[in-house]
Design an enzyme around this catalytic site. Structure first.
Site, mmCIF file in Angstrom:
data_model
loop_
_atom_site.group_PDB
_atom_site.id
_atom_site.type_symbol
_atom_site.label_atom_id
_atom_site.label_comp_id
_atom_site.label_asym_id
_atom_site.label_seq_id
_atom_site.Cartn_x
_atom_site.Cartn_y
_atom_site.Cartn_z
ATOM 1 N N SER A 60 1.208 13.378 -17.011
ATOM 2 C CA SER A 60 0.357 13.607 -18.183
ATOM 3 C C SER A 60 0.294 15.095 -18.478
ATOM 4 C CB SER A 60 -1.049 13.071 -17.922
ATOM 5 O OG SER A 60 -1.870 14.044 -17.299
ATOM 6 N N LYS A 73 -0.167 15.730 -11.149
ATOM 7 C CA LYS A 73 0.694 15.655 -12.330
ATOM 8 C C LYS A 73 1.774 16.737 -12.314
ATOM 9 C CE LYS A 73 -1.598 12.166 -13.744
ATOM 10 N NZ LYS A 73 -1.038 10.815 -13.490
ATOM 11 N N TYR A 127 -6.162 16.299 -9.611
ATOM 12 C CA TYR A 127 -5.455 15.651 -10.717
ATOM 13 C C TYR A 127 -4.309 16.542 -11.205
ATOM 14 C CZ TYR A 127 -4.709 13.236 -15.186
ATOM 15 O OH TYR A 127 -4.154 12.562 -16.242
ATOM 16 N N ASP A 131 0.871 -1.170 0.000
ATOM 17 C CA ASP A 131 0.000 0.000 0.000
ATOM 18 C C ASP A 131 0.911 1.223 0.000
ATOM 19 O OD1 ASP A 131 -1.684 2.132 0.546
ATOM 20 O OD2 ASP A 131 -2.884 1.039 2.013
#
Length: 289
Positions: A153, A169, A165, A70
């Site tokens: 990304s 990134k 998000y 984990d």
């Protein structure tokens, strides 16, 4: 000179990009430690387990070793690296891919209208990548060779799925740069890079495309295989000019083309940079230490 195949750790490799990257490295004969939480089907909303990926790595020509880990728990990450060193004596490639992605992330609505848990991807992503790198770096510096790669990304440079998000990134890209500065200052032959992946043939995206074909029609013919980044990582690791890329954020499709690596249908993967003009940040050389 190495007498054994390169040893890689790919975090978050039960499915998706991690699974593809691990299998790609296996196809080049690498020993790959496949990590993640899913040990049995049904433990996650998407199919895939560390054992299935490890079997694919071995079938591809490498040696897949599944390790339940984990990445949100520092002690489990530490134990993972300790095990790899105990069994192999080295770590040559670390792929920081683990990330907590929930179905709600891509659902309609503003960030405050979605569950707070979507912010977990900042911890199981940016922080977990730092922790894994922290444990691996001393070994790579000692052996005076290594590659730490972050999967990122274009969402680092444009809006995509909201601030959690984007922060994840962008954090991966900047962390690769700063780690690269430290590796260079240490005079080591270790490189840290971040790779912008394209729209992937992952289980999650393919399911989304099947459920809403009109919404995702623009992605037809624009997908990149989940394994492409693994082939790029292998090419980078074996490139005599690896250190030229230290600290940089690279567009995976561009690097694949540079190395002559074709993808789906025997074609070069579509480049986000070429399609949109959006490119990774070029961080400044000024530093305070």
């Amino acid at each position: 000179m190495m007498t054994q195949p390169p040893v890689a750790i790919v975090t978050g490799s039960s499915r998706g990009a991690g699974r593809g990257i691990a299998t790609a490295l296996g196809s080049h004969g690498a020993i790959v430690y496949v990590t993640g939480r899913s040990q049995k089907e049904g433990q996650a909303s998407m199919p895939g387990t560390i054992h299935a990926t490890a079997a694919e790595v071995t079938a591809a020509g490498g040696q897949g070793i599944a390790v339940a880990c984990d990445s949100s728990k520092d002690e489990e990450v530490a134990a993972l690296v300790e095990r790899v060193i105990a069994e192999q004596g080295r770590v040559d490639i670390l792929i920081n891919n683990a990330c907590a992605i929930y179905d709600e992330l891509s659902m309609p609505g503003n960030f405050w209208e979605k569950p707070l848990k979507i912010g977990d991807m900042i911890n199981v992503g940016v922080r977990s990548g730092f922790v894994a790198s922290w444990h691996v770096a001393p070994h790579m510096v000692k052996q005076d060779r290594g590659l730490i790669l972050f999967t990122s990304s274009p969402g680092a440079m444009h809006y995509c799925f909201g601030p959690a998000y984007g922060a994840h990134k962008a954090g991966m890209d900047k962390m690769a740069f700063d780690m690269g500065v430290d590796f260079a200052d240490a005079g080591s032959k270790v490189a840290a890079v971040s790779i912008w992946m394209g729209a992937l043939t992952s289980e999650r995206l393919l399911e989304m495309m099947a459920a809403e074909p009109e919404k995702f029609k623009h992605l037809e013919g624009q997908l990149e295989s989940t394994g492409l980044t693994g082939h790029v990582a292998w090419a980078l690791y074996n490139d005599p000019k690896l250190l030229d890329y230290n600290g940089k954020t690279l567009v995976g499709a561009d690097m694949a083309k540079h190395y002559g690596i074709t993808d789906l249908g025997g074609q070069f993967a579509p480049s986000f940079r070429e399609a949109t003009g959006i490119a990774p940040v070029e961080y400044g050389a000024y530093k305070v230490k």
